[in-house]
Design a protein around this motif. Structure first.
Motif, PDB file in Angstrom:
ATOM      1  N   UNK A  48       0.811  -1.211   0.000  1.00 26.85           N
ATOM      2  CA  UNK A  48       0.000   0.000   0.000  1.00 26.85           C
ATOM      3  C   UNK A  48       0.848   1.266   0.000  1.00 26.85           C
ATOM      4  N   UNK A  49       2.141   1.123   0.124  1.00 31.61           N
ATOM      5  CA  UNK A  49       3.026   2.280   0.109  1.00 31.61           C
ATOM      6  C   UNK A  49       2.948   2.983  -1.240  1.00 31.61           C
ATOM      7  N   UNK A  50       2.599   4.247  -1.206  1.00 33.16           N
ATOM      8  CA  UNK A  50       2.418   5.009  -2.442  1.00 33.16           C
ATOM      9  C   UNK A  50       2.063   6.440  -2.094  1.00 33.16           C
ATOM     10  N   UNK A  51       2.116   7.286  -3.093  1.00 32.24           N
ATOM     11  CA  UNK A  51       1.516   8.604  -2.990  1.00 32.24           C
ATOM     12  C   UNK A  51       0.054   8.459  -3.386  1.00 32.24           C
ATOM     13  N   UNK A  52      -0.827   8.898  -2.516  1.00 31.63           N
ATOM     14  CA  UNK A  52      -2.253   8.788  -2.760  1.00 31.63           C
ATOM     15  C   UNK A  52      -2.792  10.118  -3.264  1.00 31.63           C
ATOM     16  N   UNK A  53      -3.522  10.042  -4.362  1.00 30.40           N
ATOM     17  CA  UNK A  53      -4.050  11.230  -5.012  1.00 30.40           C
ATOM     18  C   UNK A  53      -5.567  11.245  -4.978  1.00 30.40           C
ATOM     19  N   UNK A  54      -6.105  12.353  -4.585  1.00 31.28           N
ATOM     20  CA  UNK A  54      -7.530  12.589  -4.683  1.00 31.28           C
ATOM     21  C   UNK A  54      -7.852  13.058  -6.096  1.00 31.28           C
ATOM     22  N   UNK A  55      -9.021  12.689  -6.593  1.00 36.06           N
ATOM     23  CA  UNK A  55      -9.404  13.052  -7.947  1.00 36.06           C
ATOM     24  C   UNK A  55     -10.883  13.367  -8.027  1.00 36.06           C
ATOM     25  N   UNK A  56     -11.236  14.240  -8.944  1.00 38.71           N
ATOM     26  CA  UNK A  56     -12.627  14.604  -9.182  1.00 38.71           C
ATOM     27  C   UNK A  56     -12.922  14.533 -10.668  1.00 38.71           C
ATOM     28  N   UNK A  57     -14.137  14.119 -11.007  1.00 38.50           N
ATOM     29  CA  UNK A  57     -14.524  14.038 -12.395  1.00 38.50           C
ATOM     30  C   UNK A  57     -15.824  13.285 -12.558  1.00 38.50           C
ATOM     31  N   UNK A  58     -16.155  12.947 -13.796  1.00 42.13           N
ATOM     32  CA  UNK A  58     -17.406  12.227 -14.044  1.00 42.13           C
ATOM     33  C   UNK A  58     -17.270  10.740 -13.763  1.00 42.13           C
ATOM     34  N   UNK A  59     -18.365  10.158 -13.345  1.00 38.84           N
ATOM     35  CA  UNK A  59     -18.448   8.722 -13.193  1.00 38.84           C
ATOM     36  C   UNK A  59     -18.209   8.058 -14.535  1.00 38.84           C
ATOM     37  N   UNK A  60     -17.489   6.942 -14.583  1.00 38.44           N
ATOM     38  CA  UNK A  60     -17.115   6.039 -13.500  1.00 38.44           C
ATOM     39  C   UNK A  60     -15.746   6.307 -12.881  1.00 38.44           C
ATOM     40  N   UNK A  61     -15.135   7.418 -13.191  1.00 44.95           N
ATOM     41  CA  UNK A  61     -13.882   7.841 -12.582  1.00 44.95           C
ATOM     42  C   UNK A  61     -12.738   6.856 -12.765  1.00 44.95           C
ATOM     43  N   UNK A  62     -12.598   6.399 -13.982  1.00 43.35           N
ATOM     44  CA  UNK A  62     -11.367   5.736 -14.359  1.00 43.35           C
ATOM     45  C   UNK A  62     -10.287   6.805 -14.482  1.00 43.35           C
ATOM     46  N   UNK A  63      -9.062   6.389 -14.617  1.00 47.80           N
ATOM     47  CA  UNK A  63      -7.986   7.362 -14.728  1.00 47.80           C
ATOM     48  C   UNK A  63      -8.223   8.342 -15.877  1.00 47.80           C
ATOM     49  N   UNK A  64      -8.755   7.837 -16.981  1.00 44.34           N
ATOM     50  CA  UNK A  64      -8.992   8.694 -18.141  1.00 44.34           C
ATOM     51  C   UNK A  64     -10.152   9.655 -17.921  1.00 44.34           C
ATOM     52  N   UNK A  65     -10.979   9.407 -16.917  1.00 44.02           N
ATOM     53  CA  UNK A  65     -12.119  10.270 -16.629  1.00 44.02           C
ATOM     54  C   UNK A  65     -11.759  11.435 -15.706  1.00 44.02           C
ATOM     55  N   UNK A  66     -10.617  11.382 -15.080  1.00 45.94           N
ATOM     56  CA  UNK A  66     -10.269  12.369 -14.068  1.00 45.94           C
ATOM     57  C   UNK A  66     -10.116  13.748 -14.688  1.00 45.94           C
ATOM     58  N   UNK A  67     -10.778  14.715 -14.088  1.00 40.04           N
ATOM     59  CA  UNK A  67     -10.700  16.097 -14.531  1.00 40.04           C
ATOM     60  C   UNK A  67      -9.745  16.914 -13.673  1.00 40.04           C
TER      61      UNK A  67
END
Length: 121
Positions: free
Chosen positions: A90-109
Motif C-alpha cells: 500500500x506504500x504510495x503517494x495517494x491522489x484525490x481526484x474529481x470528475x465524471x463517473x465512472x472515474x477511471x484514470x482517463x475520466x479524471x478532470x
C-alpha cells in the motif's frame, strides 16, 4: 476549476490504519464523483476507490477491497479514505481526484497534489 487538497498520510507499520482526507474547493465541488488513486515508485498511477456524489455507489480495486472504505461529506466538500490493515504494497503517494463517473484514470478532470503513505513491513 476545482482544487483538491489531500491530508492524512504518514508512516505506519503493517497492520496499522490511516484515514486520508481530501478537501475540495471551487465551483460546485460536491457535484463531482470522487476517487482515490495511488502511485508507487516505478509504477503507473492506479485506481483505488471511487464514489458518486450521493454516496449511493462506490467501488474498489481488488487489492484494497474489504480493507479500504471511501466516504464523503458533501456539506464539508470532503472525501475520505479509511485504510485498514495496511501492508507494504500500500506504500504510495495517494491522489484525490474529481470528475465524471465512472472515474477511471482517463475520466479524471482534477487531481490533488498527493499525500504520501509509507507502510513498513
Amino acid at each position: 476549476q476545482v482544487q483538491l487538497v489531500e491530508s492524512g498520510g504518514g508512516s505506519v507499520q503493517a497492520g496499522d490504519s490511516l484515514k486520508l482526507s481530501c478537501v475540495a474547493s471551487g465551483r460546485n465541488p460536491h457535484a463531482y464523483a470522487m476517487a482515490w488513486f495511488r502511485q508507487a515508485p516505478g509504477k503507473e498511477r492506479e485506481f483505488v476507490a471511487r464514489i458518486k456524489w450521493s454516496a449511493s455507489s462506490a467501488g474498489y480495486a481488488d487489492s484494497v477491497k474489504d480493507r479500504f472504505t471511501i466516504s464523503r461529506d458533501n456539506a464539508k466538500n470532503t472525501v475520505y479514505l479509511q485504510m485498514n490493515d495496511l501492508n507494504s504494497e500500500d506504500t504510495a503517494v495517494y491522489y484525490c481526484a474529481a470528475g465524471p463517473w465512472p472515474m477511471r484514470r482517463v475520466d479524471v478532470t482534477f487531481w490533488g497534489e498527493g499525500t504520501l503513505v509509507t507502510v513498513s513491513p
